[in-house]
Design an enzyme around this catalytic site. Sequence first.
Site, PDB file in Angstrom:
ATOM      1  N   SER A 127       0.813  -1.228   0.000  1.00  0.00           N
ATOM      2  CA  SER A 127       0.000   0.000   0.000  1.00  0.00           C
ATOM      3  C   SER A 127       0.840   1.269   0.000  1.00  0.00           C
ATOM      4  O   SER A 127       1.898   1.340   0.637  1.00  0.00           O
ATOM      5  CB  SER A 127      -0.875  -0.015   1.261  1.00  0.00           C
ATOM      6  OG  SER A 127      -1.408   1.266   1.512  1.00  0.00           O
ATOM      7  N   GLU A 129       0.190   3.680   1.703  1.00  0.00           N
ATOM      8  CA  GLU A 129       0.263   4.158   3.091  1.00  0.00           C
ATOM      9  C   GLU A 129       1.658   3.945   3.673  1.00  0.00           C
ATOM     10  O   GLU A 129       2.058   4.627   4.616  1.00  0.00           O
ATOM     11  CB  GLU A 129      -0.771   3.434   3.953  1.00  0.00           C
ATOM     12  CG  GLU A 129      -2.158   4.014   3.900  1.00  0.00           C
ATOM     13  CD  GLU A 129      -2.252   5.419   4.484  1.00  0.00           C
ATOM     14  OE1 GLU A 129      -1.972   5.592   5.671  1.00  0.00           O
ATOM     15  OE2 GLU A 129      -2.602   6.345   3.732  1.00  0.00           O
ATOM     16  N   TYR A 151      -1.404   0.177  10.686  1.00  0.00           N
ATOM     17  CA  TYR A 151      -1.710  -0.462   9.399  1.00  0.00           C
ATOM     18  C   TYR A 151      -0.507  -0.359   8.467  1.00  0.00           C
ATOM     19  O   TYR A 151      -0.072  -1.353   7.866  1.00  0.00           O
ATOM     20  CB  TYR A 151      -2.928   0.220   8.760  1.00  0.00           C
ATOM     21  CG  TYR A 151      -3.151  -0.166   7.309  1.00  0.00           C
ATOM     22  CD1 TYR A 151      -3.752  -1.369   6.980  1.00  0.00           C
ATOM     23  CD2 TYR A 151      -2.738   0.671   6.266  1.00  0.00           C
ATOM     24  CE1 TYR A 151      -3.946  -1.737   5.645  1.00  0.00           C
ATOM     25  CE2 TYR A 151      -2.928   0.313   4.943  1.00  0.00           C
ATOM     26  CZ  TYR A 151      -3.528  -0.888   4.635  1.00  0.00           C
ATOM     27  OH  TYR A 151      -3.708  -1.254   3.318  1.00  0.00           O
TER      28      TYR A 151
HETATM   29  P1  NAP Z   1     -11.267  -4.673   2.054  1.00  0.00           P
HETATM   30  O1  NAP Z   1     -12.451  -4.379   1.211  1.00  0.00           O
HETATM   31  O2  NAP Z   1     -11.182  -4.093   3.435  1.00  0.00           O
HETATM   32  O3  NAP Z   1     -11.132  -6.272   2.156  1.00  0.00           O
HETATM   33  C1  NAP Z   1     -10.291  -6.867   3.099  1.00  0.00           C
HETATM   34  C2  NAP Z   1     -10.485  -8.360   3.013  1.00  0.00           C
HETATM   35  O4  NAP Z   1      -9.626  -8.997   3.976  1.00  0.00           O
HETATM   36  C3  NAP Z   1     -11.907  -8.839   3.335  1.00  0.00           C
HETATM   37  O5  NAP Z   1     -12.265  -9.840   2.431  1.00  0.00           O
HETATM   38  C4  NAP Z   1     -11.751  -9.413   4.735  1.00  0.00           C
HETATM   39  O6  NAP Z   1     -12.668 -10.441   5.024  1.00  0.00           O
HETATM   40  C5  NAP Z   1     -10.358 -10.007   4.626  1.00  0.00           C
HETATM   41  N1  NAP Z   1      -9.806 -10.332   5.935  1.00  0.00           N
HETATM   42  C6  NAP Z   1      -9.774  -9.566   7.039  1.00  0.00           C
HETATM   43  N2  NAP Z   1      -9.232 -10.237   8.068  1.00  0.00           N
HETATM   44  C7  NAP Z   1      -8.925 -11.479   7.606  1.00  0.00           C
HETATM   45  C8  NAP Z   1      -8.350 -12.625   8.181  1.00  0.00           C
HETATM   46  N3  NAP Z   1      -7.993 -12.662   9.472  1.00  0.00           N
HETATM   47  N4  NAP Z   1      -8.169 -13.720   7.429  1.00  0.00           N
HETATM   48  C9  NAP Z   1      -8.555 -13.714   6.108  1.00  0.00           C
HETATM   49  N5  NAP Z   1      -9.106 -12.653   5.505  1.00  0.00           N
HETATM   50  C10 NAP Z   1      -9.279 -11.545   6.247  1.00  0.00           C
HETATM   51  O7  NAP Z   1      -9.925  -4.258   1.286  1.00  0.00           O
HETATM   52  P2  NAP Z   1      -9.707  -3.877  -0.257  1.00  0.00           P
HETATM   53  O8  NAP Z   1      -9.958  -2.425  -0.419  1.00  0.00           O
HETATM   54  O9  NAP Z   1     -10.394  -4.850  -1.110  1.00  0.00           O
HETATM   55  O10 NAP Z   1      -8.122  -4.055  -0.369  1.00  0.00           O
HETATM   56  C11 NAP Z   1      -7.555  -5.323  -0.694  1.00  0.00           C
HETATM   57  C12 NAP Z   1      -6.130  -5.362  -0.162  1.00  0.00           C
HETATM   58  O11 NAP Z   1      -5.376  -4.302  -0.744  1.00  0.00           O
HETATM   59  C13 NAP Z   1      -5.981  -5.177   1.340  1.00  0.00           C
HETATM   60  O12 NAP Z   1      -4.871  -5.946   1.748  1.00  0.00           O
HETATM   61  C14 NAP Z   1      -5.672  -3.706   1.503  1.00  0.00           C
HETATM   62  O13 NAP Z   1      -4.962  -3.477   2.705  1.00  0.00           O
HETATM   63  C15 NAP Z   1      -4.824  -3.483   0.274  1.00  0.00           C
HETATM   64  N6  NAP Z   1      -4.837  -2.139  -0.277  1.00  0.00           N
HETATM   65  C16 NAP Z   1      -6.020  -1.525  -0.551  1.00  0.00           C
HETATM   66  C17 NAP Z   1      -6.012  -0.282  -1.141  1.00  0.00           C
HETATM   67  C18 NAP Z   1      -7.288   0.428  -1.493  1.00  0.00           C
HETATM   68  O14 NAP Z   1      -7.240   1.634  -1.747  1.00  0.00           O
HETATM   69  N7  NAP Z   1      -8.413  -0.276  -1.563  1.00  0.00           N
HETATM   70  C19 NAP Z   1      -4.782   0.333  -1.472  1.00  0.00           C
HETATM   71  C20 NAP Z   1      -3.600  -0.353  -1.196  1.00  0.00           C
HETATM   72  C21 NAP Z   1      -3.628  -1.587  -0.615  1.00  0.00           C
HETATM   73  P3  NAP Z   1     -14.019 -10.177   5.899  1.00  0.00           P
HETATM   74  O15 NAP Z   1     -15.065  -9.725   4.916  1.00  0.00           O
HETATM   75  O16 NAP Z   1     -14.309 -11.510   6.458  1.00  0.00           O
HETATM   76  O17 NAP Z   1     -13.695  -9.124   6.918  1.00  0.00           O
HETATM   77  O1  F7E Z   2      -9.014   8.117   4.149  1.00  0.00           O
HETATM   78  C1  F7E Z   2      -9.342  11.618   5.305  1.00  0.00           C
HETATM   79  C2  F7E Z   2      -8.457  10.681   6.097  1.00  0.00           C
HETATM   80  O2  F7E Z   2     -10.037   6.061   5.111  1.00  0.00           O
HETATM   81  C3  F7E Z   2      -8.517   8.964   3.146  1.00  0.00           C
HETATM   82  C4  F7E Z   2      -7.221   2.123   2.597  1.00  0.00           C
HETATM   83  O3  F7E Z   2      -7.765   1.410   1.514  1.00  0.00           O
HETATM   84  O4  F7E Z   2      -6.068   3.623   1.125  1.00  0.00           O
HETATM   85  C5  F7E Z   2      -6.998   3.569   2.195  1.00  0.00           C
HETATM   86  O5  F7E Z   2      -6.497   4.267   3.309  1.00  0.00           O
HETATM   87  C6  F7E Z   2      -8.231  10.343   3.734  1.00  0.00           C
HETATM   88  C7  F7E Z   2      -7.429  10.309   5.036  1.00  0.00           C
HETATM   89  O6  F7E Z   2      -8.371   5.893   3.197  1.00  0.00           O
HETATM   90  C8  F7E Z   2     -12.640  11.430   6.775  1.00  0.00           C
HETATM   91  O7  F7E Z   2      -7.927  11.336   7.248  1.00  0.00           O
HETATM   92  C9  F7E Z   2     -11.258  12.985   6.182  1.00  0.00           C
HETATM   93  O8  F7E Z   2      -6.430  11.276   4.992  1.00  0.00           O
HETATM   94  O9  F7E Z   2     -10.611   6.718   2.749  1.00  0.00           O
HETATM   95  P1  F7E Z   2      -9.607   6.656   3.822  1.00  0.00           P
HETATM   96  P2  F7E Z   2      -6.824   5.801   3.604  1.00  0.00           P
HETATM   97  O10 F7E Z   2      -6.604   6.034   5.034  1.00  0.00           O
HETATM   98  O11 F7E Z   2      -6.070   6.658   2.640  1.00  0.00           O
HETATM   99  C10 F7E Z   2      -4.781   3.078   1.426  1.00  0.00           C
HETATM  100  C11 F7E Z   2      -3.921   3.182   0.183  1.00  0.00           C
HETATM  101  C12 F7E Z   2      -4.846   1.722   2.000  1.00  0.00           C
HETATM  102  O12 F7E Z   2      -3.958   0.905   1.803  1.00  0.00           O
HETATM  103  C13 F7E Z   2      -5.914   1.478   3.025  1.00  0.00           C
HETATM  104  O13 F7E Z   2      -6.155   0.072   3.175  1.00  0.00           O
HETATM  105  O14 F7E Z   2      -9.457  10.974   4.037  1.00  0.00           O
HETATM  106  N1  F7E Z   2     -10.686  11.806   5.892  1.00  0.00           N
HETATM  107  N2  F7E Z   2     -12.456  12.776   6.743  1.00  0.00           N
HETATM  108  C14 F7E Z   2     -11.509  10.814   6.229  1.00  0.00           C
HETATM  109  N3  F7E Z   2     -11.394   9.473   6.110  1.00  0.00           N
HETATM  110  C15 F7E Z   2     -12.428   8.710   6.552  1.00  0.00           C
HETATM  111  N4  F7E Z   2     -12.355   7.375   6.420  1.00  0.00           N
HETATM  112  N5  F7E Z   2     -13.556   9.270   7.101  1.00  0.00           N
HETATM  113  C16 F7E Z   2     -13.712  10.618   7.236  1.00  0.00           C
HETATM  114  O15 F7E Z   2     -14.719  11.094   7.727  1.00  0.00           O
END
Ligand code: NAP
Ligand code: F7E
Length: 328
Positions: A127, A129, A151
């Site tokens: 990520s 992050e 995270y």
């Molecule tokens: P998500 O919607 O939060 O999905 C997370 C998945 O992980 C869910 O299927 C969840 O299952 C599963 N999980 C949680 N705890 C687990 C455990 N103990 N054992 C097995 N599975 C488990 O995330 P996403 O947005 O699809 O992202 C997919 C991956 O990419 C994640 O690793 C995330 O950190 C990474 N990532 C996401 C982004 C983004 O912007 N979306 C960016 C960079 C990296 P349950 O439904 O059972 O909770």
């Molecule tokens: O926040 C700001 C908050 O929770 C984005 C995950 O998929 O992407 C995701 O992480 C920004 C942050 O995503 C609210 O402070 C303001 O700066 O949508 P988010 P994230 O933290 O960037 C990365 C790449 C991952 O890997 C992660 O798994 O938005 N913000 N106000 C808020 N965020 C939330 N959630 N809620 C608010 O009310």
Amino acid sequence: MQRALITGITGQDGLYLAESLLAKGYEVHGLIRGQSNPKRPLVERLVPEVHLHAGDLTDQSSLMRVMAAVDPHEVYNLGAVSFVAFSWENARVTSDVTGLGVLNMLEAVRLHCGDDPRRVRFYQASSSEMFGNVYEVPQRETTLLRPRSPYAVSKAYGHHMTINYRESYGMHASSGVLFNHESPRRGIEFVTRKVSRAVARISMGRQQTIAMGNLDAQRDWGFAGDYVEAMWLMLQQPEPDDYVVATGETHSVRELLDAAFGHVGITDWQPHVVLDPAFLRPAEVDVLTGDASKARAVLDWKPKVAFGELVAMMVEADLVAEKADSPY
Ligand code: NAP
Ligand code: F7E
């Protein structure tokens, strides 16, 4: 027939990736946790062809059992505790799943591979992050990591462990450093979906205001459907590697509000937005911007959906869901 195993099958990316692999002719298997996972019916409805297997990233033997049952050609490790804000309150479980869970999966793959470390190709969901308090702009594969949350620290561990397994055992293990990617399937806790859903409800008179945190944070937001293609492309390369996947364009949360409210014809959103310190984070990542030129050059990958289209797509989907009274 190619077989793929996806952890995190119930998540946003797991569902898009499953659809994409099925369309490519794969046999797709998914790891699902819990004795009665509430998202199982959703997976069964959207991708009924996927074979589900019980297992948990914190339970090494369950992963080994699933590897033996599926004998996959490709493993996509998408499972994680993925909500950054939640990770401070649950640092240990985040470390166990998002960090050590990667080691558990790598070990399960390594042991399954036996004498041929390249028998299975492995993708790790790293990520942006991890860049945290960024050392350079834009961020690329060589940018040093400075994680700012439990995270991000856990993801950095998984990222380095993936590289270590590649270098130590010669495994085909790749890490995709993906910047934020969104869709109508995004969890409602993340800011884009929180906003798209609230805007749909406000425009229908079902809600008056939305409570928000830091409106100045800036992110490089892309469409999840585009990003899962990059995951697959990484595993089709002869050599494993790490790739940044991003749009290269950054927008603030304020601009997100402009675009989402603008889509339903509300130009002044101030009366609808309440600032609530509960949504501020102990340490914020202020700005992220990715440089995906390596993915573009090597994988021939580029994003197709621009920020404005993405926000419009999400608000439209929430309007439809709200009208049907069946939020995704
Ligand atoms: P998500 O919607 O939060 O999905 C997370 C998945 O992980 C869910 O299927 C969840 O299952 C599963 N999980 C949680 N705890 C687990 C455990 N103990 N054992 C097995 N599975 C488990 O995330 P996403 O947005 O699809 O992202 C997919 C991956 O990419 C994640 O690793 C995330 O950190 C990474 N990532 C996401 C982004 C983004 O912007 N979306 C960016 C960079 C990296 P349950 O439904 O059972 O909770
Ligand atoms: O926040 C700001 C908050 O929770 C984005 C995950 O998929 O992407 C995701 O992480 C920004 C942050 O995503 C609210 O402070 C303001 O700066 O949508 P988010 P994230 O933290 O960037 C990365 C790449 C991952 O890997 C992660 O798994 O938005 N913000 N106000 C808020 N965020 C939330 N959630 N809620 C608010 O009310």
